[in-house]
Scaffold this active site. Sequence first.
Site, PDB file in Angstrom:
ATOM      1  N   LYS A 229       1.111  -5.880  -3.550  1.00 19.92           N
ATOM      2  CA  LYS A 229       0.186  -5.889  -2.415  1.00 19.92           C
ATOM      3  C   LYS A 229      -0.885  -4.818  -2.620  1.00 19.92           C
ATOM      4  O   LYS A 229      -0.584  -3.629  -2.639  1.00 19.92           O
ATOM      5  CB  LYS A 229       0.922  -5.585  -1.103  1.00 19.92           C
ATOM      6  CG  LYS A 229       0.012  -5.808   0.112  1.00 19.92           C
ATOM      7  CD  LYS A 229       0.566  -5.214   1.398  1.00 19.92           C
ATOM      8  CE  LYS A 229       0.218  -3.765   1.580  1.00 19.92           C
ATOM      9  NZ  LYS A 229      -1.233  -3.489   1.758  1.00 19.92           N
TER      10      LYS A 229
ATOM     11  N   GLY B 176       0.715   6.173  -2.466  1.00 23.62           N
ATOM     12  CA  GLY B 176       0.022   6.307  -1.192  1.00 23.62           C
ATOM     13  C   GLY B 176       0.378   7.613  -0.512  1.00 23.62           C
ATOM     14  O   GLY B 176       0.677   8.608  -1.183  1.00 23.62           O
TER      15      GLY B 176
ATOM     16  N   GLY C 293       5.416   7.106   2.243  1.00 20.50           N
ATOM     17  CA  GLY C 293       6.482   7.265   1.240  1.00 20.50           C
ATOM     18  C   GLY C 293       7.831   7.505   1.899  1.00 20.50           C
ATOM     19  O   GLY C 293       8.854   6.936   1.497  1.00 20.50           O
TER      20      GLY C 293
ATOM     21  N   GLU D 168       4.647   7.746  -5.621  1.00 21.61           N
ATOM     22  CA  GLU D 168       3.622   8.711  -6.049  1.00 21.61           C
ATOM     23  C   GLU D 168       2.813   9.044  -4.814  1.00 21.61           C
ATOM     24  O   GLU D 168       2.102   8.195  -4.285  1.00 21.61           O
ATOM     25  CB  GLU D 168       2.768   8.090  -7.162  1.00 21.61           C
ATOM     26  CG  GLU D 168       2.135   9.137  -8.040  1.00 21.61           C
ATOM     27  CD  GLU D 168       0.761   9.554  -7.577  1.00 21.61           C
ATOM     28  OE1 GLU D 168       0.668  10.257  -6.539  1.00 21.61           O
ATOM     29  OE2 GLU D 168      -0.213   9.164  -8.238  1.00 21.61           O
TER      30      GLU D 168
ATOM     31  N   CYS E 282      -5.335  11.410  -6.114  1.00 17.23           N
ATOM     32  CA  CYS E 282      -4.030  11.994  -5.775  1.00 17.23           C
ATOM     33  C   CYS E 282      -3.843  13.346  -6.434  1.00 17.23           C
ATOM     34  O   CYS E 282      -3.214  14.235  -5.873  1.00 17.23           O
ATOM     35  CB  CYS E 282      -2.914  11.036  -6.172  1.00 17.23           C
ATOM     36  SG  CYS E 282      -3.023  10.469  -7.858  1.00 17.23           S
TER      37      CYS E 282
ATOM     38  N   GLU F   1      -3.130  17.117   2.515  1.00 15.91           N
ATOM     39  CA  GLU F   1      -3.987  16.347   1.625  1.00 15.91           C
ATOM     40  C   GLU F   1      -5.140  15.745   2.439  1.00 15.91           C
ATOM     41  O   GLU F   1      -4.910  15.048   3.422  1.00 15.91           O
ATOM     42  CB  GLU F   1      -3.171  15.234   0.969  1.00 15.91           C
ATOM     43  CG  GLU F   1      -3.974  14.453  -0.047  1.00 15.91           C
ATOM     44  CD  GLU F   1      -3.132  13.424  -0.795  1.00 15.91           C
ATOM     45  OE1 GLU F   1      -2.483  12.601  -0.147  1.00 15.91           O
ATOM     46  OE2 GLU F   1      -3.150  13.459  -2.040  1.00 15.91           O
TER      47      GLU F   1
END
Length: 483
Positions: free
Chosen positions: A171, A223, A228, A245, A279, A379
């Site tokens: 996806k 993501g 996660g 990740e 990332c 982040e």
Amino acid sequence: MQTYAMLIDGSWVQSAKTFDVKNPATDAVIAKVPDASAADVDRAVQAARRAFDGGWRDVTAQERGRILLRLAEKMRAELPRLAQIETENSGKPIVESEYDLTDVATCFEYYGGLATKLHGEVLNVPDNAVSMALREPLGVAGQIIPWNYPLLMAAWKLAPAICAGCSMVIKPAEQTPLTLLEFARFFEECGLPKGVVNVVTGFGETGAAIVAHGDVDKIAFTGSMEVGKIIMRSAADTLKKVSLELGGKSPNIFFADADFEAAVDGALFGVFVNQGEVCSAGSRVLIERPIYKKMLDAMVAKAKTIKLGPGMDRATKMGPVVSKEQMERVMRYQEIGKKEAKVAVGGGRAAVSGFEKGYFVQPTIFYDVSNAATIAREEIFGPVMSVIPFDDEAEALKIANDTPYGLAAAVWSRDIFKCFRMVKRLQAGIVWVNHMQPTYVEAPWGGYKMSGIGRELGPWGAEEYQQVKQVHINLNEAPIGWY
Ligand code: NAI
Ligand code: MG
């Protein structure tokens, strides 16, 4: 405007609902895409299962390798067209899309070559026997992709899974589904049997349906940390394997003896490339006090020259961020930063003439940032740098490691001893010395601590899609003789 279908069991199918896909430079709707329901996901998973059990698991490694090599070749042939779509959908500068899609081709090439080199082991057990560890494909993989490198992140998951012999349901992110849907048109002519790779489009609910499905053996996700955690919790119900990740807050550390020009360039590139939607972005810039002021001034001067514009303009060095939502998120952090630290440059939305509706934000540098500040801990995923001073090696290490994340880190110095002391003690899955962001399909990619679980790329990436079977072959013809 184009209406796309999704790929299930080798057929292009619609869904009951669709959603709009936009160009972030203009806010215009550029495509309509199916919004896959849980029932659509179920059909895709069943197709993947049938493909796996019905022959794909027995296709030779040589043939899987050839399919991957054909996909690589096709990617190169179609690169200019797909790069344009990648830029129109994600906002990134066209030059960066071209780099990314070249990396897509390289990724398929690498795994095309690796397919015949993945092998098990023969073990020296203390008996008259042959003991083996066979490597077998895990089965059906669910793959959930982010929007920052839309086709490249898909390639990092598709290529190793095909290499290992899995079938899959993938996806793309709701913001950026177009290049993967375009790429999926090549599957059949490149020899991929129907159902081996199914592409479903949709939002988080679609992703959640893949994760919850009882016939999916493994989830690979890139993501947010938040999602996660949700995925790991949901995967527990069916005890799926997971690889995650989840990004980071990576330190980019500059000692006073670093090459000054390279340092300034590396700091800016580390957090402004791809609009900072990376990332492994070096979003915390740690600078040793003797060069703190000088380096800050030099970075600010250079940051002011970064040319913002639509990605399709070849002169553009920074495009819009991916979505209105992401722009607002970055701007919220800019406001938080103004309260927590000092602004050296930027700090708001950016105006680009002719693209007034575009999601542009200014490259922003905050300085005198405390490592405890929100902008140093969370982040942001936008062009926002937090500059933090330090006094010595010990303090640099302490600040660098004081984060829940651990994806990447970089160290800049001419002193090889100092560099290596840092390398050994930095808690990060990737450490660069006198460089920032180089990424190779041959080398492992993944995080320490809360940046994730598992590794992508290289042989490690393929191993995530395998399971190990122990086989013992007794060479004694006599009975065991116990009873
Ligand atoms: P996200 O983590 O929500 O989305 C990533 C992918 O997960 C998308 O395909 C999305 O549809 C899917 N997803 C969302 N919720 C899900 C669920 N409950 N179950 C299964 N799949 C689900 O990221 P989002 O909201 O687009 O961005 C928010 C922040 O996440 C960014 O600002 C950034 O900090 C971080 N992020 C990190 C990335 C990385 O490369 N590590 C990539 C994208 C976002
Ligand atoms: Mg989200």
